[in-house]
Write an enzyme that holds these catalytic residues in place. Sequence first.
Site, mmCIF file in Angstrom:
data_model
loop_
_atom_site.group_PDB
_atom_site.id
_atom_site.type_symbol
_atom_site.label_atom_id
_atom_site.label_comp_id
_atom_site.label_asym_id
_atom_site.label_seq_id
_atom_site.Cartn_x
_atom_site.Cartn_y
_atom_site.Cartn_z
ATOM 1 N NE ARG A 39 -7.256 1.862 -6.231
ATOM 2 C CZ ARG A 39 -6.137 2.010 -5.558
ATOM 3 N NH1 ARG A 39 -5.037 2.350 -6.178
ATOM 4 N NH2 ARG A 39 -6.097 1.808 -4.258
ATOM 5 C CG ASP A 90 -2.045 0.971 1.151
ATOM 6 O OD1 ASP A 90 -2.290 1.506 0.053
ATOM 7 O OD2 ASP A 90 -2.691 1.232 2.180
ATOM 8 N NE ARG A 114 -3.050 -1.507 4.532
ATOM 9 C CZ ARG A 114 -4.276 -1.602 4.044
ATOM 10 N NH1 ARG A 114 -5.072 -2.545 4.467
ATOM 11 N NH2 ARG A 114 -4.705 -0.759 3.142
ATOM 12 C CD1 TRP A 155 7.491 6.389 -2.429
ATOM 13 C CD2 TRP A 155 7.028 6.793 -4.594
ATOM 14 N NE1 TRP A 155 8.682 6.423 -3.117
ATOM 15 C CE2 TRP A 155 8.429 6.670 -4.444
ATOM 16 C CE3 TRP A 155 6.514 7.040 -5.871
ATOM 17 C CZ2 TRP A 155 9.313 6.779 -5.519
ATOM 18 C CZ3 TRP A 155 7.386 7.163 -6.939
ATOM 19 C CH2 TRP A 155 8.770 7.035 -6.761
ATOM 20 C CG ASN A 205 -7.528 -2.282 -6.061
ATOM 21 O OD1 ASN A 205 -6.626 -3.093 -5.863
ATOM 22 N ND2 ASN A 205 -7.805 -1.325 -5.179
HETATM 23 C C1 FPP Z 1 -1.774 0.231 -3.297
HETATM 24 O O1 FPP Z 1 -1.360 1.576 -3.368
HETATM 25 C C2 FPP Z 1 -1.224 -0.562 -4.381
HETATM 26 C C3 FPP Z 1 -1.947 -1.167 -5.372
HETATM 27 C C4 FPP Z 1 -3.402 -1.043 -5.465
HETATM 28 C C5 FPP Z 1 -1.306 -1.920 -6.445
HETATM 29 C C6 FPP Z 1 -0.070 -2.690 -6.135
HETATM 30 C C7 FPP Z 1 0.531 -3.082 -7.414
HETATM 31 C C8 FPP Z 1 1.853 -3.025 -7.756
HETATM 32 C C9 FPP Z 1 2.926 -2.655 -6.825
HETATM 33 C C10 FPP Z 1 2.277 -3.318 -9.164
HETATM 34 C C11 FPP Z 1 1.969 -4.668 -9.706
HETATM 35 C C12 FPP Z 1 2.232 -5.833 -8.836
HETATM 36 C C13 FPP Z 1 2.957 -6.953 -9.151
HETATM 37 C C14 FPP Z 1 2.912 -8.138 -8.255
HETATM 38 C C15 FPP Z 1 3.796 -7.061 -10.344
HETATM 39 P P1 FPP Z 1 -2.466 2.713 -3.471
HETATM 40 O O2 FPP Z 1 -2.600 3.074 -4.894
HETATM 41 O O3 FPP Z 1 -3.726 2.266 -2.799
HETATM 42 O O4 FPP Z 1 -1.776 3.854 -2.661
HETATM 43 P P2 FPP Z 1 -2.479 4.993 -1.784
HETATM 44 O O5 FPP Z 1 -3.201 4.284 -0.666
HETATM 45 O O6 FPP Z 1 -1.320 5.798 -1.301
HETATM 46 O O7 FPP Z 1 -3.395 5.734 -2.692
#
Ligand code: FPP
Length: 253
Positions: free
Chosen positions: A85, A34, A201, A39, A82
């Site tokens: 989004r 997360d 997490r 970031w 998701n």
């Molecule tokens: C959460 O951050 C992250 C995700 C919803 C996606 C995770 C996916 C990857 C790192 C790339 C693909 C994965 C693999 C295994 C190749 P967020 O967008 O919810 O962050 P925020 O809470 O700061 O908005």
Amino acid sequence: MELEDFAKPGSQEADLLKRIDKKRLPKHIAVIMDGNGRWAGLRKLPRVAGHRAGIESVRDIVESSARLGLEALTLYAFSVENWKRPRSEVRTLMNLLKEYVRLELSNVHKNNIRFQAIGRIQELEESVRTELQRAMNTTKDNTGMLLNVALNYSGRAEIVDTFNRMFREVKQNGHKAPVSEELISQFLYTSGIPDPDLLIRTSGEMRISNFLLWQIAYSEIYITPTFWPDFRRKHLLEAILEYQRRDRRYGGI
Ligand code: FPP
């Protein structure tokens, strides 16, 4: 894969590695990745730049976990929720996944890692399924770490799918002995894999977000403020060290 040159002598990683008891490593680590969006926001970049940067963390954590000799690593890459989004973000995430699988497959295979996608994979678009299937077929006989990528995943949906699979089995082959926790576990997406010992997490949120609801009954939970794109082997080693400090009692005293 050996632990040698895992960390440069004198580095923080080398120090952490020395302090870890190699005989008491978690068998299975699950990660809620997360903080990609935040970031990116801090750097005035679009959210998708955070997901792209997160791929580097995936590479590092997969390689580090395999070198440590974990039995399984489960990464939460895309939840059923998701889909809410923006379309462009969903598209980028799917493209990044395909790219990761395509570019990393030879490396994953070389390292004897078995790749598996868990979730409602049948609902993903064909080009994604093709890439996932190729990775699963290529690595199916590997005997090292299992890399589980949770995609279009929801813990409640998994329990629903589990019950439907059990009912189907009963219909086809008649009634199986009384329903037990062991029987249910056999029908989960994670059948045959030990439950996660440690759930990590990133980015500080204190939530489970519908992840592995059945399997984490006794997992140790480790929440770090580090955003996923900054999470590297040093942070993984810190999480394992903290896990080894915990006293797991499973409800006993
Ligand atoms: C959460 O951050 C992250 C995700 C919803 C996606 C995770 C996916 C990857 C790192 C790339 C693909 C994965 C693999 C295994 C190749 P967020 O967008 O919810 O962050 P925020 O809470 O700061 O908005």
